[in-house]
Design an enzyme around this catalytic site. Structure first.
Site, PDB file in Angstrom:
ATOM      1  N   ASP A 230       0.836  -1.202   0.000  1.00 42.98           N
ATOM      2  CA  ASP A 230       0.000   0.000   0.000  1.00 42.98           C
ATOM      3  C   ASP A 230       0.875   1.258   0.000  1.00 42.98           C
ATOM      4  O   ASP A 230       2.088   1.187  -0.199  1.00 42.98           O
ATOM      5  CB  ASP A 230      -0.958  -0.022   1.191  1.00 42.98           C
ATOM      6  CG  ASP A 230      -0.257   0.000   2.548  1.00 42.98           C
ATOM      7  OD1 ASP A 230       0.986   0.163   2.602  1.00 42.98           O
ATOM      8  OD2 ASP A 230      -0.951  -0.148   3.571  1.00 42.98           O
TER       9      ASP A 230
ATOM     10  N   GLU B 154       4.035   1.056   2.214  1.00 47.27           N
ATOM     11  CA  GLU B 154       4.955  -0.063   2.035  1.00 47.27           C
ATOM     12  C   GLU B 154       4.632  -1.223   2.972  1.00 47.27           C
ATOM     13  O   GLU B 154       5.524  -1.853   3.547  1.00 47.27           O
ATOM     14  CB  GLU B 154       6.419   0.387   2.236  1.00 47.27           C
ATOM     15  CG  GLU B 154       6.980   1.149   1.067  1.00 47.27           C
ATOM     16  CD  GLU B 154       6.838   2.651   1.202  1.00 47.27           C
ATOM     17  OE1 GLU B 154       6.609   3.150   2.325  1.00 47.27           O
ATOM     18  OE2 GLU B 154       6.918   3.347   0.179  1.00 47.27           O
TER      19      GLU B 154
ATOM     20  N   GLU C  89       7.459  14.973   7.659  1.00 49.06           N
ATOM     21  CA  GLU C  89       6.584  13.872   7.260  1.00 49.06           C
ATOM     22  C   GLU C  89       5.480  13.670   8.282  1.00 49.06           C
ATOM     23  O   GLU C  89       4.312  13.502   7.927  1.00 49.06           O
ATOM     24  CB  GLU C  89       7.400  12.590   7.113  1.00 49.06           C
ATOM     25  CG  GLU C  89       6.592  11.392   6.636  1.00 49.06           C
ATOM     26  CD  GLU C  89       7.475  10.202   6.324  1.00 49.06           C
ATOM     27  OE1 GLU C  89       7.464   9.744   5.166  1.00 49.06           O
ATOM     28  OE2 GLU C  89       8.192   9.734   7.243  1.00 49.06           O
TER      29      GLU C  89
END
Length: 376
Positions: free
Chosen positions: A166, A169, A329
């Site tokens: 997905d 990973e 992130e």
């Protein structure tokens, strides 16, 4: 940034976001996922890059986005023979090992890297086709991409139904609804957008249309539970990547019952104090909140006419920026698994900052709200 950035602060972060993206774009056109993070440095993902390019395109950087699209097309055109051979093997019913299939990320110069990775992911190729069509609508045709478009379409029509990793990973044994949504969006763009459809033969267009229709039927029969899209076929829970299946991919319409219920389910399960987690069992860096996923939520809020909430999402993202205007992130304000954070720091260092995908998504949401550039 402050906890409640002003309009001036929001604009300043948009300028900084474009500067981060443009500064780190390679001469090849590739966008590195992060210029400093040990596991991402030197690599470009089709998925991340497509959304980064969408943000740059909306901001008005037509040439930067076009350079990325040309890079993608060149990467794929060089692998046309490989894809044709893979399709022939699949047509003979041969089992094809994951290692033989295309990777999800490439080095900045378009090569296959030597570092091990969770590499078989299909969503990026569909996302690229979708983003190329979106950019073309905004800034005109990108020259030199036809070969890459045709190769991407052949690859996706051959392997769309195969389980793969997905967005995160993970779970290579499952068929993920967000992956299927990205593939469908790319195939739909390739069959309906004149600039892309012209690169395909009649047979390729028909195969792509058939695959898109099959994805619709499959998701509706096996990828919906309690009225919302699910993390993978046959599951019951949600993943924040499902937001993309509503806006922008349109696997289900923004104003449909499934679309509304999917966004609501993600908000209820994964959004805390404005920031969005990936999924409930996340342990990566302790399972923090991702600015780029909050941007996807804001995108859906804006598309549904929930402008005040979309502005709140934009402000939450801006509040996560460093003093230098860099977006990470993820952030650790509300960790789902705090005991798992240190193991990732020990493995790869601190959280990726800047993450270009975060900056690209900030620009996307800022354009949806007409703060910068143009959405369409």
């Amino acid at each position: 940034m402050t906890d409640a950035p002003t309009r001036t602060g929001l604009l300043a972060l948009a300028e900084a976001s474009h500067r981060v993206i443009a500064t780190h774009q390679a001469p090849s056109g590739a966008y590195p996922a992060s210029p400093t993070f040990s596991a991402y440095r030197g690599y470009s993902w089709f998925r991340d890059g497509a959304f980064i390019a969408e943000g740059a395109s909306r901001y008005g950087d037509a040439e930067g986005a076009a350079a990325f699209h040309r890079w993608c097309a060149e990467v794929l055109a060089k692998r046309t023979d490989q894809v044709d051979a893979l399709a022939a093997r699949a047509g003979r019913g041969e089992h094809i090992p994951v290692a033989d299939l295309l990777p999800t990320r490439y080095t900045i110069d378009g090569a296959v890297g030597n570092d091990p990775w969770w590499d078989f992911q299909l969503d990026g190729y569909g996302t690229w086709l979708w983003a190329l069509a979106s950019h073309t609508d905004r800034h005109g045709v990108v020259d030199g991409v036809d070969g890459g478009v045709a190769t991407a379409v052949r690859y996706l029509t051959t392997f769309w139904s195969r389980p793969c990793y997905d967005w995160w990973e993970e779970h290579v044994d499952q068929r993920h609804v967000s992956t299927l949504g990205a593939i469908r969006a790319g195939l739909a763009a390739a069959t309906t957008h004149p600039a892309l459809a012209g690169a395909l033969s009649a047979g390729e267009r028909a195969a792509a249309a058939d695959a898109a229709g099959a994805i619709d039927a499959l998701v509706l029969s096996s990828g919906v539970a309690d009225g919302h899209l699910t993390k993978w076929l046959g599951a019951a829970d949600v993943d924040a990547s499902l937001l993309a299946c509503v806006a922008p991919f349109g696997l289900v319409a923004v104003d449909s019952e499934v679309g509304r219920t999917t966004v609501a389910a993600v908000e209820h399960a994964l959004c805390v104090d404005g920031g969005v987690h990936r999924y409930a069992a996340d342990t990566f860096y302790g399972g923090g909140q991702w600015p780029l996923l909050t941007a996807f939520l804001g995108w859906n809020q804006a598309a549904a006419g929930r402008e005040d909430e979309a502005w709140a999402s934009l402000r939450w993202i801006a509040a996560q920026a460093t003093p230098a205007g860099e977006l990470p992130e993820q952030v650790g304000h509300h960790l789902l698994a705090p005991g798992r954070e240190q193991e990732w720091i020990d493995r790869w260092g601190t959280v990726a900052t800047p993450l270009l995908w975060s900056h690209g998504m900030y620009l996307v949401l800022a354009s949806e709200l007409a703060l910068v550039g143009r959405a369409r």
